[in-house]
Design an enzyme around this catalytic site. Sequence first.
Site, short mmCIF file in Angstrom:
data_model
loop_
_atom_site.label_atom_id
_atom_site.label_comp_id
_atom_site.label_asym_id
_atom_site.label_seq_id
_atom_site.Cartn_x
_atom_site.Cartn_y
_atom_site.Cartn_z
CD GLU A 254 68.31 -41.39 52.91
OE1 GLU A 254 69.08 -40.45 53.21
OE2 GLU A 254 68.04 -41.70 51.75
CB CYS A 288 70.08 -36.83 59.61
SG CYS A 288 68.67 -36.50 58.57
P1 NDP Z 1 69.49 -46.16 65.79
O1 NDP Z 1 70.17 -46.10 64.49
O2 NDP Z 1 69.91 -47.21 66.74
O3 NDP Z 1 67.89 -46.30 65.58
C1 NDP Z 1 67.21 -46.01 64.38
C2 NDP Z 1 66.12 -47.04 64.17
O4 NDP Z 1 66.70 -48.34 64.02
C3 NDP Z 1 65.15 -47.16 65.34
O5 NDP Z 1 63.85 -47.42 64.86
C4 NDP Z 1 65.69 -48.35 66.08
O6 NDP Z 1 64.74 -48.98 66.89
C5 NDP Z 1 66.10 -49.24 64.94
N1 NDP Z 1 67.06 -50.29 65.31
C6 NDP Z 1 67.90 -50.33 66.37
N2 NDP Z 1 68.66 -51.45 66.33
C7 NDP Z 1 68.30 -52.13 65.21
C8 NDP Z 1 68.74 -53.34 64.60
N3 NDP Z 1 69.70 -54.07 65.11
N4 NDP Z 1 68.15 -53.72 63.45
C9 NDP Z 1 67.19 -52.97 62.89
N5 NDP Z 1 66.73 -51.81 63.43
C10 NDP Z 1 67.28 -51.39 64.57
O7 NDP Z 1 69.61 -44.74 66.41
P2 NDP Z 1 69.42 -44.29 67.89
O8 NDP Z 1 67.99 -43.97 68.04
O9 NDP Z 1 70.00 -45.25 68.88
O10 NDP Z 1 70.35 -42.99 67.88
C11 NDP Z 1 71.76 -43.13 67.97
C12 NDP Z 1 72.44 -42.09 67.14
O11 NDP Z 1 72.07 -42.22 65.78
C13 NDP Z 1 72.08 -40.67 67.45
O12 NDP Z 1 72.85 -40.24 68.47
C14 NDP Z 1 72.35 -39.96 66.18
O13 NDP Z 1 73.72 -39.62 66.14
C15 NDP Z 1 72.07 -40.99 65.13
N6 NDP Z 1 70.75 -40.83 64.51
C16 NDP Z 1 70.70 -40.30 63.28
C17 NDP Z 1 69.49 -40.10 62.68
C18 NDP Z 1 69.42 -39.51 61.33
O14 NDP Z 1 68.40 -38.91 60.99
N7 NDP Z 1 70.42 -39.68 60.49
C19 NDP Z 1 68.23 -40.42 63.32
C20 NDP Z 1 68.40 -41.04 64.63
C21 NDP Z 1 69.62 -41.20 65.17
P3 NDP Z 1 64.64 -48.57 68.43
O15 NDP Z 1 64.48 -47.07 68.48
O16 NDP Z 1 63.42 -49.26 68.85
O17 NDP Z 1 65.92 -49.02 69.08
#
Ligand code: NDP
Length: 514
Positions: A254, A288
Site C-alpha cells: 500500500e 495516502c
Molecule cells: P517509509 O516508506 O520509509 O516508511 C514506512 C515504513 O517502512 C516505516 O515503518 C519504516 O520504518 C519502514 N521502513 C523503512 N525502511 C525500510 C526497509 N528498508 N525495509 C522495511 N521497512 C522499512 O516512509 P517514510 O516514513 O520515510 O515517509 C517517506 C514518504 O513516504 C512520505 O513523504 C510520503 O510521501 C510517503 N508515505 C506514504 C504513506 C502512505 O500512507 N502511502 C505513509 C507514509 C509515508 P521507520 O519509520 O522506522 O523508518
Amino acid sequence: MTSTFDRHPSPPPTSASVPADGVETFESLDPATGDLVGVHPVAGPEDVALAVERARDAAAWWGNLTFDERAEHLLTWRSVITRRIAQLSELSHRETGKPIPDAQLEIALAIDHVAWAAKHAKKVLGPQRVASGLVMANQKSTVEYKPLGVVGVIGPWNYPVFTPMGSIAYALAAGNTVVFKPSEYTPGVGVWLAETFAEVVGGIPVLQAITGLGATGAALCTSGVDKLAFTGSTATGKKVMAACAERLTPVVIEAGGKDSLIVDEDANIAKAAEAALWGGMSNAGQTCIGTERVYVHEKVFDAFVAEITEQAKGLRAGTDAGAKIGPITMPSQVDVIRGHVQDALDRGATAVVGGADAVGERFVQPTILTHVPETSTAITEETFGPTLAINPVRDMDEAVRLTNAGKYGLAGAVFSKRHGVEIARRIRSGMTSVNGIITFAGVPGLPFGGVGESGFGRIHGPDGLKEFTYAKAITRQRYAPPLNLTSFKRTVKDEKGLNLIVTLLHGGKKTLKP
Ligand code: NDP
C-alpha cells in the site's frame, strides 16, 4: 485456555515498553514541540526472529480456533479500544501531532474495521460449495480459505492506527498471527495495540509489536514470515518487495498516491470546494488517499477557486485549540513540501492561499496553487503536505487523461451531478468517491488498495480477508463417475461420451445471454 503456550508458563511480553539496561534504544518525539514521548528498544534481527518464532507457536493455537472463537477475541479487543479511545487518541496526538478529534476519527474507523473483519471472516473464508459442472457432476466441490501462518505488518506514521489495522485485523480474523513493526515515529501506538490485544488473549503473542528503525522492518522482510503487508512510500515498498523476493515471501504493498479531485461543470461548487479542502489539508496533507491535485471544468474554474479560497480563510496549522491542522510529523518532509511549492512557483504557478513562506520549520500553513504546470513536482510526485494544485480543464476527457497520466493510481474523487459514476469508472485507481471525499475508506466491506506505483493487493472487505489466506480446493466423490476418464481403464465408450458432452456443451454458436 489450552494451547501450545502451556509450554510457556509466563508468555513473553509483546514489547518492552521500558527497555532494559544495555539495550539499544530510540526516542519517539512530539513533532509539535520536540518533547520526549517515549523510549523504545531497537529490535535487531535476532529479536525479530524470536518474535516470528513466538508468533509461529501462537499460530498453532490461534489458527486452530473456530471463526466464532477468534471473532469473540477480536470483538473484545474492539471493545477495549473503544473504551480507551481517549488514551489512544492522546498517544497518537503526541506522536503524530494530529489534533485529538482527528485521532479519534481515525481510531473510530479502525474499530469499525476490526468488528467487520471479526463478523465476516466465517462467511467469506469458510467452506463454500462450488458447482462441479456436467463432466464432474459426481463430485461435491468446495473451496475454503486457510490462514497463511505468520503475517508481518510494516506500518506508517500518518495514520498509525487505521492504516496498519487494515492488515492486522483482517490477517488476525483470517487466523494468522501478526508481527507488527510500527513506524519509528509512532512506536508507542504500535506497542499500545499489541499490549491491549495481549490482555484479551491472556498474553499469548498473537499480535506482537517490534520497535525499531528501517533496519528492523528490513529484518522482518527476511524473517520467514508467510506474508508481508507494507504501507509507506513507493521507494521503500520496492525495497521491501526485493527483500521479500529472497524467500519468495508474498507482499501487499500500500504505497503512495497523487490523487485528484475532478470537478465537472454541473457540480455543487461549494460542496466540491469543501471536500477538496478537507481532502488536501486534513492531517496536514499526510494522507495516502489525500487530494493533491484538483482538475476543474474551465466553465466553473474561477467560481471554484473563489469558493475554496474563501473556505480556506481561518484554516491554519498550529497547536492551539483553534488550529485544525497539526505539524508535519516527519521533519525531513518539510523540505520535500518546500521543494514542490517552490518548483511550482518557479514554473509559473500562482499561490492563491499560502505559498513559499507558508512552509515553516515544523508547521506548514495551507497552500493552494493554481495553473500548476503538469511537469512540476507538485503534480508528478507525492507532496504529503497541506497543499493543493488546482488546474482548469476543457472537459472531463481532459480531466480523466491528466488524472491517469501519473505513475500512481491509489484513489480519487469526482464531483458531478449527472456523470459522477461514469467518470469514476474511467479513473485508473483502486478507489473513487463520487460527490464525497475518501468515503470508501469508511465502508469496511469495500477493498482498499491501488494500482501502478501505488502498489497492489487489497486490505479491507472480503478481498482484504482473502489477502491473508490461501485458497484450498477440495473435491469429494459422491458416486462413481458415469464416464471413467482419469484411469488407464478408460474405454472408447468413455472417450466418445466425453466428446458428446463437450460438443453439446461448447460446440454451438450460442453467445452469452444478457
Ligand atoms: P517509509 O516508506 O520509509 O516508511 C514506512 C515504513 O517502512 C516505516 O515503518 C519504516 O520504518 C519502514 N521502513 C523503512 N525502511 C525500510 C526497509 N528498508 N525495509 C522495511 N521497512 C522499512 O516512509 P517514510 O516514513 O520515510 O515517509 C517517506 C514518504 O513516504 C512520505 O513523504 C510520503 O510521501 C510517503 N508515505 C506514504 C504513506 C502512505 O500512507 N502511502 C505513509 C507514509 C509515508 P521507520 O519509520 O522506522 O523508518
